[in-house]
Design a protein around this motif. Structure first.
Motif, PDB file in Angstrom:
ATOM      1  N   MET A   9       0.859  -1.173   0.000  1.00  0.00           N
ATOM      2  CA  MET A   9       0.000   0.000   0.000  1.00  0.00           C
ATOM      3  C   MET A   9       0.901   1.230   0.000  1.00  0.00           C
ATOM      4  N   THR A  10       0.487   2.244  -0.714  1.00  0.00           N
ATOM      5  CA  THR A  10       1.318   3.437  -0.812  1.00  0.00           C
ATOM      6  C   THR A  10       1.293   4.240   0.480  1.00  0.00           C
ATOM      7  N   SER A  11       2.309   5.047   0.604  1.00  0.00           N
ATOM      8  CA  SER A  11       2.441   5.890   1.791  1.00  0.00           C
ATOM      9  C   SER A  11       1.282   6.886   1.894  1.00  0.00           C
ATOM     10  N   GLU A  12       0.812   7.382   0.751  1.00  0.00           N
ATOM     11  CA  GLU A  12      -0.306   8.337   0.753  1.00  0.00           C
ATOM     12  C   GLU A  12      -1.586   7.687   1.261  1.00  0.00           C
ATOM     13  N   LYS A  13      -1.850   6.464   0.794  1.00  0.00           N
ATOM     14  CA  LYS A  13      -3.047   5.759   1.243  1.00  0.00           C
ATOM     15  C   LYS A  13      -2.960   5.451   2.734  1.00  0.00           C
ATOM     16  N   LEU A  14      -1.770   5.058   3.175  1.00  0.00           N
ATOM     17  CA  LEU A  14      -1.583   4.777   4.600  1.00  0.00           C
ATOM     18  C   LEU A  14      -1.756   6.037   5.436  1.00  0.00           C
ATOM     19  N   SER A  15      -1.284   7.155   4.925  1.00  0.00           N
ATOM     20  CA  SER A  15      -1.451   8.423   5.654  1.00  0.00           C
ATOM     21  C   SER A  15      -2.930   8.779   5.787  1.00  0.00           C
ATOM     22  N   GLY A  16      -3.697   8.547   4.711  1.00  0.00           N
ATOM     23  CA  GLY A  16      -5.140   8.795   4.766  1.00  0.00           C
ATOM     24  C   GLY A  16      -5.821   7.891   5.774  1.00  0.00           C
ATOM     25  N   LEU A  17      -5.416   6.618   5.764  1.00  0.00           N
ATOM     26  CA  LEU A  17      -5.977   5.687   6.745  1.00  0.00           C
ATOM     27  C   LEU A  17      -5.572   6.067   8.166  1.00  0.00           C
ATOM     28  N   ALA A  18      -4.357   6.550   8.307  1.00  0.00           N
ATOM     29  CA  ALA A  18      -3.888   6.962   9.640  1.00  0.00           C
ATOM     30  C   ALA A  18      -4.731   8.120  10.168  1.00  0.00           C
ATOM     31  N   ARG A  19      -5.075   9.050   9.303  1.00  0.00           N
ATOM     32  CA  ARG A  19      -5.925  10.172   9.732  1.00  0.00           C
ATOM     33  C   ARG A  19      -7.296   9.655  10.181  1.00  0.00           C
ATOM     34  N   LEU A  20      -7.824   8.686   9.437  1.00  0.00           N
ATOM     35  CA  LEU A  20      -9.125   8.118   9.804  1.00  0.00           C
ATOM     36  C   LEU A  20      -9.050   7.362  11.130  1.00  0.00           C
ATOM     37  N   THR A  21      -8.009   6.568  11.329  1.00  0.00           N
ATOM     38  CA  THR A  21      -7.908   5.817  12.586  1.00  0.00           C
ATOM     39  C   THR A  21      -7.660   6.755  13.758  1.00  0.00           C
ATOM     40  N   LYS A  55      -9.030  -0.777  21.504  1.00  0.00           N
ATOM     41  CA  LYS A  55      -9.043  -1.335  20.150  1.00  0.00           C
ATOM     42  C   LYS A  55      -8.680  -0.256  19.127  1.00  0.00           C
ATOM     43  N   ALA A  56      -9.271   0.922  19.270  1.00  0.00           N
ATOM     44  CA  ALA A  56      -8.982   2.025  18.351  1.00  0.00           C
ATOM     45  C   ALA A  56      -7.522   2.447  18.467  1.00  0.00           C
ATOM     46  N   HIS A  57      -6.998   2.447  19.679  1.00  0.00           N
ATOM     47  CA  HIS A  57      -5.591   2.799  19.881  1.00  0.00           C
ATOM     48  C   HIS A  57      -4.694   1.768  19.212  1.00  0.00           C
ATOM     49  N   GLY A  58      -5.029   0.501  19.366  1.00  0.00           N
ATOM     50  CA  GLY A  58      -4.249  -0.562  18.725  1.00  0.00           C
ATOM     51  C   GLY A  58      -4.244  -0.426  17.216  1.00  0.00           C
ATOM     52  N   ARG A  59      -5.396  -0.101  16.656  1.00  0.00           N
ATOM     53  CA  ARG A  59      -5.468   0.103  15.202  1.00  0.00           C
ATOM     54  C   ARG A  59      -4.595   1.267  14.770  1.00  0.00           C
ATOM     55  N   ALA A  60      -4.662   2.347  15.520  1.00  0.00           N
ATOM     56  CA  ALA A  60      -3.858   3.526  15.187  1.00  0.00           C
ATOM     57  C   ALA A  60      -2.368   3.203  15.278  1.00  0.00           C
ATOM     58  N   GLN A  61      -1.985   2.468  16.310  1.00  0.00           N
ATOM     59  CA  GLN A  61      -0.572   2.094  16.471  1.00  0.00           C
ATOM     60  C   GLN A  61      -0.120   1.162  15.346  1.00  0.00           C
ATOM     61  N   ALA A  62      -0.957   0.193  14.984  1.00  0.00           N
ATOM     62  CA  ALA A  62      -0.610  -0.739  13.908  1.00  0.00           C
ATOM     63  C   ALA A  62      -0.437  -0.002  12.584  1.00  0.00           C
ATOM     64  N   LEU A  63      -1.344   0.942  12.329  1.00  0.00           N
ATOM     65  CA  LEU A  63      -1.256   1.695  11.091  1.00  0.00           C
ATOM     66  C   LEU A  63      -0.023   2.596  11.079  1.00  0.00           C
ATOM     67  N   GLU A  64       0.326   3.126  12.231  1.00  0.00           N
ATOM     68  CA  GLU A  64       1.537   3.938  12.330  1.00  0.00           C
ATOM     69  C   GLU A  64       2.769   3.095  11.986  1.00  0.00           C
ATOM     70  N   GLN A  65       2.815   1.867  12.485  1.00  0.00           N
ATOM     71  CA  GLN A  65       3.934   0.972  12.178  1.00  0.00           C
ATOM     72  C   GLN A  65       3.968   0.630  10.687  1.00  0.00           C
ATOM     73  N   LEU A  66       2.797   0.366  10.102  1.00  0.00           N
ATOM     74  CA  LEU A  66       2.737   0.091   8.663  1.00  0.00           C
ATOM     75  C   LEU A  66       3.228   1.290   7.846  1.00  0.00           C
ATOM     76  N   THR A  67       2.844   2.470   8.269  1.00  0.00           N
ATOM     77  CA  THR A  67       3.277   3.687   7.581  1.00  0.00           C
ATOM     78  C   THR A  67       4.788   3.840   7.666  1.00  0.00           C
ATOM     79  N   ASP A  76      10.599   1.342   3.266  1.00  0.00           N
ATOM     80  CA  ASP A  76      10.699   0.604   2.005  1.00  0.00           C
ATOM     81  C   ASP A  76      10.866   1.557   0.825  1.00  0.00           C
ATOM     82  N   ALA A  77      10.112   2.644   0.853  1.00  0.00           N
ATOM     83  CA  ALA A  77      10.208   3.630  -0.231  1.00  0.00           C
ATOM     84  C   ALA A  77      11.604   4.244  -0.268  1.00  0.00           C
TER      85      ALA A  77
END
Length: 131
Positions: free
Chosen positions: A1-13, A99-111, A117-118
């Motif tokens: 997944m691209t960094s831009e998409k992950l950033s958008g998801l991070a804002r949502l989480t 749960k929401a915090h865990g999602r936010a943390q996981a997405l931060e790690q993915l980002t 990688d980029a």
């Protein structure tokens, strides 16, 4: 997944996490309010229990003190029941916050991984183009 998409998801989480925290804060305020009402009620009961009244007191003779103590007991029961409900809702909401915090943390790690990688790919391209 691209960094831009992950950033958008991070804002949502992050927004979801803040929303869940807001709900928890609202429940915490309600719990504090109920605890304050209970404390005030118990103070009132203690004050009336220790009040010196003359034997000829009209309220005492009419049984108003008994009705007052009955009302306090009923009110205390209702407040305790409401407090119990709020505490259970708060317990469930705390689970949602975690749960929401865990999602936010996981997405931060993915980002962070996607960004690393980029950078590696960019460095590899530059090395390949130079060499």
């Amino acid at each position: 997944m691209t960094s831009e998409k992950l950033s958008g998801l991070a804002r949502l989480t992050d927004a979801a996490f803040l929303s869940e925290q807001g709900k928890l804060a609202k429940l915490s305020r309600k719990e504090a309010e109920l605890r304050a009402q209970l404390a005030h009620l118990l103070e009132d009961r203690a004050m009336t229990a220790h009040a010196d009244r003359p034997l000829g007191d009209a309220a005492l003779a009419a049984g108003a003190d008994i009705r007052w103590h009955q009302w306090i007991a009923v009110r205390q029961t209702r407040l305790n029941a409401e407090l119990l409900q709020i505490m259970e809702l708060k317990r469930l909401q705390l689970r949602n916050v975690r749960k929401a915090h865990g999602r936010a943390q996981a997405l931060e790690q993915l980002t962070l991984r996607a960004q690393a990688d980029a950078r590696r790919k960019k460095a590899a391209r530059q090395d390949r183009d130079i060499g």
